[in-house]
Design an enzyme around this catalytic site. Structure first.
Site, PDB file in Angstrom:
ATOM      1  N   THR A  18       0.827  -1.198   0.000  1.00  0.00           N
ATOM      2  CA  THR A  18       0.000   0.000   0.000  1.00  0.00           C
ATOM      3  C   THR A  18       0.866   1.254   0.000  1.00  0.00           C
ATOM      4  O   THR A  18       1.796   1.358   0.788  1.00  0.00           O
ATOM      5  CB  THR A  18      -0.829   0.014   1.302  1.00  0.00           C
ATOM      6  OG1 THR A  18      -1.774  -1.031   1.210  1.00  0.00           O
ATOM      7  CG2 THR A  18      -1.504   1.326   1.544  1.00  0.00           C
ATOM      8  N   VAL A  59     -13.577  -3.061   3.922  1.00  0.00           N
ATOM      9  CA  VAL A  59     -12.907  -1.774   3.714  1.00  0.00           C
ATOM     10  C   VAL A  59     -11.830  -1.652   4.784  1.00  0.00           C
ATOM     11  O   VAL A  59     -12.072  -1.984   5.948  1.00  0.00           O
ATOM     12  CB  VAL A  59     -13.920  -0.615   3.818  1.00  0.00           C
ATOM     13  CG1 VAL A  59     -13.205   0.731   3.842  1.00  0.00           C
ATOM     14  CG2 VAL A  59     -14.919  -0.674   2.662  1.00  0.00           C
ATOM     15  N   ASP A  65      -8.278   0.589   6.454  1.00  0.00           N
ATOM     16  CA  ASP A  65      -8.021   1.888   7.087  1.00  0.00           C
ATOM     17  C   ASP A  65      -7.698   2.990   6.087  1.00  0.00           C
ATOM     18  O   ASP A  65      -7.898   4.174   6.361  1.00  0.00           O
ATOM     19  CB  ASP A  65      -6.835   1.764   8.045  1.00  0.00           C
ATOM     20  CG  ASP A  65      -5.572   1.331   7.290  1.00  0.00           C
ATOM     21  OD1 ASP A  65      -5.647   0.343   6.536  1.00  0.00           O
ATOM     22  OD2 ASP A  65      -4.531   1.992   7.433  1.00  0.00           O
TER      23      ASP A  65
HETATM   24  C1  SD4 Z   1      -5.555  -2.284   4.444  1.00  0.00           C
HETATM   25  N1  SD4 Z   1      -3.753  -0.936   5.289  1.00  0.00           N
HETATM   26  O1  SD4 Z   1      -6.402  -2.369   3.568  1.00  0.00           O
HETATM   27  C2  SD4 Z   1      -4.253  -1.597   4.112  1.00  0.00           C
HETATM   28  C3  SD4 Z   1      -3.351  -2.605   3.501  1.00  0.00           C
HETATM   29  C4  SD4 Z   1      -1.912  -2.362   3.662  1.00  0.00           C
HETATM   30  O2  SD4 Z   1       0.171  -3.175   3.852  1.00  0.00           O
HETATM   31  O3  SD4 Z   1      -1.464  -1.302   3.955  1.00  0.00           O
HETATM   32  N2  SD4 Z   1      -1.113  -3.363   3.564  1.00  0.00           N
HETATM   33  O4  SD4 Z   1      -5.687  -2.765   5.559  1.00  0.00           O
END
Ligand code: SD4
Length: 330
Positions: free
Chosen positions: A190, A219, A221
């Site tokens: 991400t 969904v 964060d």
């Molecule tokens: C989530 N925080 O959808 C994101 C995914 C992510 O490293 O950052 N993965 O939870």
């Protein structure tokens, strides 16, 4: 560097913890080596989660061209979204367990405006749609079909986001169909990005396809203002990566900005936000990753994660550089 962690038994029941009521005395951090924080106060400045040099450099060039911090983070994030080799962002992202690629994204400008899209399908540039939500609608967040419809109205084209590579990975996953989402995938997860322009104004953005093989409708964060991203141009900004459920339960990015408001450095604030997660009674933090990056108004930066293997990209000149975060688990 390849790094895979698997989630086991993630608890979804704990109530969110907002900022503790205790006032924190203003203090400077003396526990970290000098290179752990940016004391140069260089402007302009871009930082991003993971190793995303090209994206950070793109954002930096955007600032150098005299554009705003919000333009910079949008441009940087768009590069990641269009990269089909990145299996955690935009087109090419891994699908949910039913084969849908669903995108979450948020953006905040220097005036405290924000926009986000959640569970959006068939449109690559979720960050740009989020920006349109911020700038062209009276709302902050659009979800699912409504976000997609809005995107088409704004001229975005419909695309199949499920690439052959991602479909093959999903087909392989389906053999066992175990709901053990991969938390960190290689070193370009991400993308969360924060930029400070030459005037010292800050903006941020975050974009992701979320956890691989998540439940349909899930969904994370990243599009939740205050959890995955928060910018307060008077104080600073923070952005998160990792297991979104844990970030949401502690409203991590808002927490970091509020801790900076109370006098913590970005580094101290990131460490405290991680501490809030790992010290929760019964926390199974050994089985998941969360990483934060932050910058304050002075251009100081910080980053911290639960596990080793989290990296931050920083760009203060033509070439970005990367450094691995210190981690709670040594
Ligand atoms: C989530 N925080 O959808 C994101 C995914 C992510 O490293 O950052 N993965 O939870």
């Amino acid at each position: 560097m390849e790094r895979r962690k698997f989630l086991k038994n993630a608890s979804l029941s704990t109530a969110a913890v907002l900022v503790g009521g205790k006032a924190l005395a203003s203090q400077t951090n003396t526990n970290h080596p000098p290179n752990h924080q940016n004391t140069n106060h260089t402007k302009p400045l871009v930082i991003a989660t993971w190793n995303v040099n090209l994206e950070a450099e793109k954002a930096f060039q955007t600032l150098q061209a005299g554009k705003s911090a919000v333009d910079a983070v949008e441009e940087g994030c768009k590069l990641a979204e269009a990269n089909i080799d990145n299996i955690t962002v935009g087109k090419g992202g891994l699908p949910d367990r039913d084969g849908h690629v669903t995108l979450d994204s948020s953006i905040m400008d220097s005036h405290g405006n924000c926009g986000s899209v959640v569970y959006m399908q068939n449109v690559t540039h979720a960050v740009s749609v989020a920006r349109m939500v911020m700038e062209k609608t009276p709302h902050v967040m659009l979800a699912g079909k409504g976000a997609e419809q809005f995107a088409y109205e704004m001229g975005f084209k419909k695309e199949d986001l499920l690439t052959e590579k991602a479909k093959k990975a999903w087909d392989e996953w389906k053999v066992k169909s175990q709901y053990e989402p991969i938390i960190n995938i290689e070193n370009h997860d991400t993308i969360g990005m924060l930029a400070m322009d030459a005037n010292g104004d800050i903006a941020g953005a975050c974009t992701t396809s979320g956890l691989a093989y998540k439940m349909n409708g899930r969904v994370g964060d990243s599009p939740i203002i205050g959890s995955g991203l928060f910018v307060d141009n008077e104080i600073g900004a923070a952005v998160a990566t990792g297991l979104g459920e844990e970030v949401m339960k502690t409203v991590g990015s808002f927490l970091i900005v509020e801790l900076m408001r109370q006098g913590k450095t970005p580094q101290e604030a990131c460490e405290e936000a991680v501490r809030r997660i790992v010290t929760k009674p019964g926390s199974n933090y050994k089985n998941f990753q969360v990483g934060y990056i932050a910058m304050n108004k002075k251009g100081e930066t910080g980053y911290y994660s639960i596990h080793k293997g989290f990296w931050m990209t920083k760009c203060t000149s033509e070439k970005a550089n990367n450094s691995e975060s210190e981690a709670f688990i040594k």
